[in-house]
Structures are given as C-alpha cells and as structure tokens.
Motif scaffolding. Structure first.
Motif, short mmCIF file in Angstrom:
data_model
loop_
_atom_site.label_atom_id
_atom_site.label_comp_id
_atom_site.label_asym_id
_atom_site.label_seq_id
_atom_site.Cartn_x
_atom_site.Cartn_y
_atom_site.Cartn_z
N MET A 37 0.86 -1.18 0.00
CA MET A 37 0.00 0.00 0.00
C MET A 37 0.90 1.24 0.00
N ASN A 38 0.63 2.15 -0.93
CA ASN A 38 1.38 3.41 -0.96
C ASN A 38 1.14 4.13 0.37
N PRO A 39 2.20 4.40 1.16
CA PRO A 39 1.98 5.01 2.48
C PRO A 39 1.39 6.41 2.43
N GLU A 40 1.37 7.02 1.23
CA GLU A 40 0.80 8.38 1.14
C GLU A 40 -0.72 8.38 1.00
N ILE A 41 -1.29 7.19 0.68
CA ILE A 41 -2.74 7.17 0.37
C ILE A 41 -3.60 7.61 1.55
N LEU A 42 -3.42 6.98 2.71
CA LEU A 42 -4.31 7.29 3.84
C LEU A 42 -4.16 8.74 4.31
N PRO A 43 -2.91 9.24 4.53
CA PRO A 43 -2.81 10.64 4.94
C PRO A 43 -3.38 11.62 3.91
N VAL A 72 -18.14 9.56 -4.48
CA VAL A 72 -16.73 9.53 -4.10
C VAL A 72 -16.17 8.11 -4.26
N CYS A 73 -16.95 7.13 -3.85
CA CYS A 73 -16.49 5.73 -3.98
C CYS A 73 -16.35 5.34 -5.44
N GLU A 74 -17.29 5.82 -6.27
CA GLU A 74 -17.18 5.52 -7.72
C GLU A 74 -15.87 6.09 -8.27
N GLU A 75 -15.56 7.33 -7.90
CA GLU A 75 -14.32 7.95 -8.42
C GLU A 75 -13.08 7.24 -7.88
N LEU A 76 -13.11 6.88 -6.61
CA LEU A 76 -11.93 6.21 -6.03
C LEU A 76 -11.67 4.89 -6.73
N GLU A 77 -12.76 4.12 -6.97
CA GLU A 77 -12.54 2.80 -7.58
C GLU A 77 -12.27 2.91 -9.07
N GLY A 79 -9.99 4.67 -9.98
CA GLY A 79 -8.52 4.63 -9.90
C GLY A 79 -8.04 3.26 -9.46
N ASP A 80 -8.46 2.84 -8.29
CA ASP A 80 -8.12 1.48 -7.84
C ASP A 80 -9.05 1.05 -6.71
N THR A 81 -9.38 -0.24 -6.73
CA THR A 81 -10.28 -0.80 -5.73
C THR A 81 -9.78 -0.57 -4.31
N THR A 82 -8.47 -0.57 -4.13
CA THR A 82 -7.94 -0.47 -2.77
C THR A 82 -8.34 0.83 -2.07
N LEU A 83 -8.50 1.91 -2.84
CA LEU A 83 -8.89 3.18 -2.21
C LEU A 83 -10.34 3.12 -1.76
N ARG A 84 -11.17 2.50 -2.58
CA ARG A 84 -12.57 2.35 -2.18
C ARG A 84 -12.71 1.41 -0.98
N VAL A 85 -11.87 0.37 -0.92
CA VAL A 85 -11.92 -0.53 0.24
C VAL A 85 -11.69 0.25 1.53
N VAL A 86 -10.78 1.23 1.48
CA VAL A 86 -10.54 2.08 2.65
C VAL A 86 -11.86 2.73 3.09
N MET A 87 -12.60 3.25 2.12
CA MET A 87 -13.87 3.91 2.44
C MET A 87 -14.89 2.92 2.97
N SER A 88 -14.88 1.71 2.44
CA SER A 88 -15.86 0.71 2.88
C SER A 88 -15.67 0.40 4.36
N VAL A 89 -14.42 0.19 4.77
CA VAL A 89 -14.22 -0.22 6.16
C VAL A 89 -14.14 0.98 7.10
N HIS A 90 -13.37 1.99 6.72
CA HIS A 90 -13.17 3.14 7.62
C HIS A 90 -14.47 3.94 7.76
N HIS A 91 -15.07 4.28 6.61
CA HIS A 91 -16.23 5.18 6.62
C HIS A 91 -17.54 4.39 6.74
N GLY A 92 -17.74 3.42 5.84
CA GLY A 92 -19.04 2.73 5.77
C GLY A 92 -19.29 1.80 6.96
N LEU A 93 -18.35 0.88 7.18
CA LEU A 93 -18.60 -0.16 8.19
C LEU A 93 -18.32 0.32 9.62
#
Ligand SMILES: Cc1cc2nc3c(=O)[nH]c(=O)nc-3n(C[C@H](O)[C@H](O)[C@H](O)COP(=O)(O)OP(=O)(O)OC[C@H]3O[C@@H](n4cnc5c(N)ncnc54)[C@H](O)[C@@H]3O)c2cc1C
Length: 402
Positions: A37-43, A72-77, A79-93
């Motif tokens: 995971m690119n360490p810059e993504i989350l910050p 936002v999730c549509e735009e993130l994915e 680019g790549d599924t991994t960014l949307r996964v962040v939203m699924s667990v951090h924000h959604g779940l």
C-alpha cells in the motif's frame, strides 16, 4: 426522486476525480506489482476530507450526503479498488456505525478523530472458521465488572495493520445465537491485540488485508457499541452502509473497464479498421454501458433512500449484488477487448479483473445476496418501510459547526 447532482455533489465528485487522475492512476500499477500500500494514500485521503466525507461537520466530517459518499467511492474505484476498500471499512462499516449506534461520548472519542482522518478504522466480523455464517463465530467477550475480556481471531480484515480502531463483534452469550453477540470498539494499543498482513492475494494487492487476534484483551464497558446482545443488529446495519460503498465502487470499476476498452478499441486495428467498428466489440461495449447505467441507478436509489432515512437493506443488497457481479463481467470483457495486451500488466484491465473478484466475496457473497433477494420476492423477509436507525441526511444540521 430527482437524480440531478447538486453543487456540493458535483464539487466532491470533481475533487476526487482530479485527485485520482493526478495522484493515483499514474503510480497505482507499480504499487500493485510491489503488493504494497502506498503510504501516502491514507494521509492524503485524510487531508482531502475524504475519510469523513458523509459525517456531520460537528463530528469532524465534511457534512455531505450519502449520494456524495457513493459518488466519491465511484471515483476512487475508477482509480483502484484499494482506495474504495478504505472507504468501505473506515467510513461505511465503522464510522457510520458509530454515527448510527454510538453514544455522544463515543462519537466524540472515536468518530471525530476517524472523520478527521487522525485515526484509521477497520471492521472485524469474519473469522478463520466463519464468514457468511457469522452467527457461528467463535470469538467471545466475557463481562467481568466494568470490562469485557475479549478472545478470538478475526481474518481477512481490511486495514488490519493500519487501523487504530477496530469495530469488533464477539459472542457475549454463546448459547443465544444472533441475540448473543455484542459490538465493541477495540483500539490497536490495547494489550493483547496483535495484527498481521495476508500475502499472496489475487487482488487488492496495493491494499492492506490481514488478521487481528485478541488474547485476554480488557475492553472497557464504555467501548461497547449498542447494548449487550445487539451486536448482530449493529453488524447488519454496518453492512447496509459498507455494501453501499462496495456497490458504488463497483460502478466505478465498470466505468474504468468501459473507458479503457473504448480507448483501446478506437486505437487497435484489425482488417484495416479500428476494432471498435466490429459488431462483436460493439456488443461488449453496449453491455458494459448498460451495466454501468443500471448499476448507477440502483446505487442512486439506495443513496436516496439513505438520505431520506428509509430502511434500504433490500435496495442496497440489490445494488451491491448487481454492480459487483457486473463489474466482474465488465472486467472479463475489457480483458477480451484488449486481446493479449489484456493479459499483461502493461494495461490496467488485468488488475481490474483481479480486483473485481474480491467484491463478489466480501460484504455478502453474490450467493448470499441472491438468496436475500429471493426471500424478499417470496415475502419471507421485508424491510420495515420506516425503521432505519441510520440518521436521515439533513444539510443544515450536518454542516453546522460543533
Ligand atoms: C479482500 C477481502 C477483504 C475483506 N475484508 C473484510 C473486512 O474488512 N472485515 C471482515 O469482517 N471481513 C472481510 N472479508 C471477509 C469476507 O467478508 C468473507 O470472506 C465473506 O463474508 C465470505 O465468507 P467466507 O470467505 O468465509 O466464505 P463462506 O461463508 O465459507 O462461503 C464459501 C462459499 O459458500 C457459499 N455459501 C455460504 N453460505 C451459503 C448459503 N447459505 N447458501 C449458498 N451458498 C452459500 C458462499 O457464497 C461462498 O461461495 C474480506 C474478504 C476479502 C476477500
């Protein structure tokens, strides 16, 4: 229902689209190849306000509605599924569950730093022995005074080694079936919490997936989300929100397949003309367009219901099932349109295919959603038309400062 996007929705969509185009798409293939995971993504997602996009401003979020979350999730994915996964667990779940079920004190202590992106959050339901069959989980939380003693192992946890806060569901009364489960916020610094990464994954290779183990972890009673015995209800509410982000993300993946396929089909020639002019290629593009539009409409319906505070379990499940199944189909067709180049990581479509497969497994497999929809059709289950514990969207209230 009016699906015209308002100024806030368009601004958020553009902000994330620009971020993905400039900062994600140029390098994501490299991170996927490195399986890191690119360490810059989350910050960076935190800095842009994405991690709290649909959380009220007074809890550290941006105060946008649920349709914006989907965009936002549509735009993130895209680019790549991994960014949307962040939203699924951090924000959604996780975050939306605290918004839905947490006390005011829990919202201040956990939700606010999560929405600001100061703390990252994950969701721990699956175990080595159970996924779909959560009622038979083995993790236990035994009440002793003003604490619970938590033991167990959670598996396939997105952001396992990155998260500070875990929403964990465990059995407090192992004999009481789904009424014997309770939800807690467990922090990664509590003694007895250990985590690790899972390697060798088919997809989401530029993301973080792992395990979280709990050995005699002392969880204070004030970290319990909802009442004792309400863990199943909390988890199912979480899934209504997580599945919405998965569905809208899958729509973004279908769009990615469509856009890359159109570009390639217009460039690549056989028989002296672009393959775009061959009828069988047009047929694939036509289907992909259909899947994109139908998936998007199902997601808008679910987002609209969330905004109104209408119970949306069926609508969200249908959107998730349809969009994820068709994202796999779209990725298969995109690889086919690219011929041998689709088989190589020189083009992004092979990554789309690998990533698409995860979403028909997590947050309810396609089989589970198919069974749910059949049960709704038979009348074996029904959503209460009004009962939705997720707060309806209210722009004035959500955009008010604390
Ligand atoms: C990349 C990735 C990220 C994940 N992230 C998380 C996370 O952050 N948090 C978390 O808690 N979990 C996470 N998961 C786990 C995921 O939610 C589970 O894998 C999923 O619920 C399915 O469970 P299982 O893998 O145990 O499969 P099983 O439940 O063992 O199912 C195996 C097969 O049997 C089928 N099946 C099961 N029951 C039935 C039935 N009643 N009728 C018909 N068919 C049935 C399933 O559809 C599937 O095809 C993640 C998984 C992946 C791959």
């Amino acid at each position: 229902m009016d699906f015209t996007l308002n100024a806030d929705q368009l601004a958020a969509q553009k902000m994330v689209r620009d971020y993905v185009a400039k900062e994600v798409m140029p390098t994501i293939g490299e991170w996927d190849r490195k399986q890191q995971m690119n360490p810059e993504i989350l910050p960076r997602m935190a800095e842009l306000g994405i991690l709290g996009i649909s959380i009220p401003v007074r809890y550290g979020g941006q105060g946008f509605d649920y349709i914006t979350l989907g965009l936002v999730c549509e735009e993130l994915e895209r680019g790549d599924t991994t960014l949307r996964v962040v939203m699924s667990v951090h924000h959604g779940l996780n975050s939306m569950s605290i918004l839905q079920w947490g006390t005011e004190e829990q919202k201040q202590r956990f939700l606010t730093p999560q929405a600001r992106g100061e703390k990252y959050a994950a969701f721990c339901l699956t175990e080595p022995g159970v996924g779909s069959d959560v009622v038979n989980m083995a993790s236990t939380a035994r009440r002793v005074g003003d604490k619970y003693i938590l033991n167990g192992e959670k598996m396939w946890i997105s952001l396992a080694t990155k998260a500070h806060h875990f929403l964990v569901v465990a059995k407090t009364n192992p004999d009481a079936g789904h009424r014997g489960m309770t939800a807690f916020i467990v922090t990664s610094d509590m003694p007895g919490v250990t985590t690790g990464d899972i390697h060798g994954k088919l997809g989401v290779r530029a993301g973080s997936t792992g395990w979280v183990a709990f050995q005699d972890v002392e969880v204070p009673v004030e970290n319990r989300i909802g009442e004792e015995g309400e863990g199943f209800k909390v988890a199912m509410g979480s899934l209504d929100n997580g599945r919405f982000t998965v569905a809208t993300g899958a729509v973004g993946l279908i769009r990615a397949c469509l856009e890359e396929s159109i570009k390639y089909a217009l460039e690549r020639k056989t028989g002296g003309k672009p393959i775009a002019e061959h009828q069988l290629i047009k047929q694939k593009i036509g289907y992909m367009q259909q899947w994109y539009e139908a998936g998007r409409l199902l997601c808008l319906q679910a987002g609209w219901m969330k905004n109104q505070g209408i119970r949306n379990t069926q609508a969200t499940s249908l959107a998730k099932w349809y969009a994820t199944d068709h994202s796999v189909q779209a990725a298969l067709e995109a690889v086919q349109i690219h011929g041998a180049y689709g088989f190589s990581d020189e083009y992004p479509v092979e990554r789309y295919l690998r990533n698409s497969k995860g979403a028909v497994i997590y947050e309810g497999t396609s089989e589970i959603h198919q069974l749910m929809q059949a049960d709704y059709a038979f009348g074996f289950r029904a959503d209460h038309p009004l009962r939705c514990e997720l707060p309806a969207y209210n722009a004035d209230e959500w955009q008010r400062e604390a």
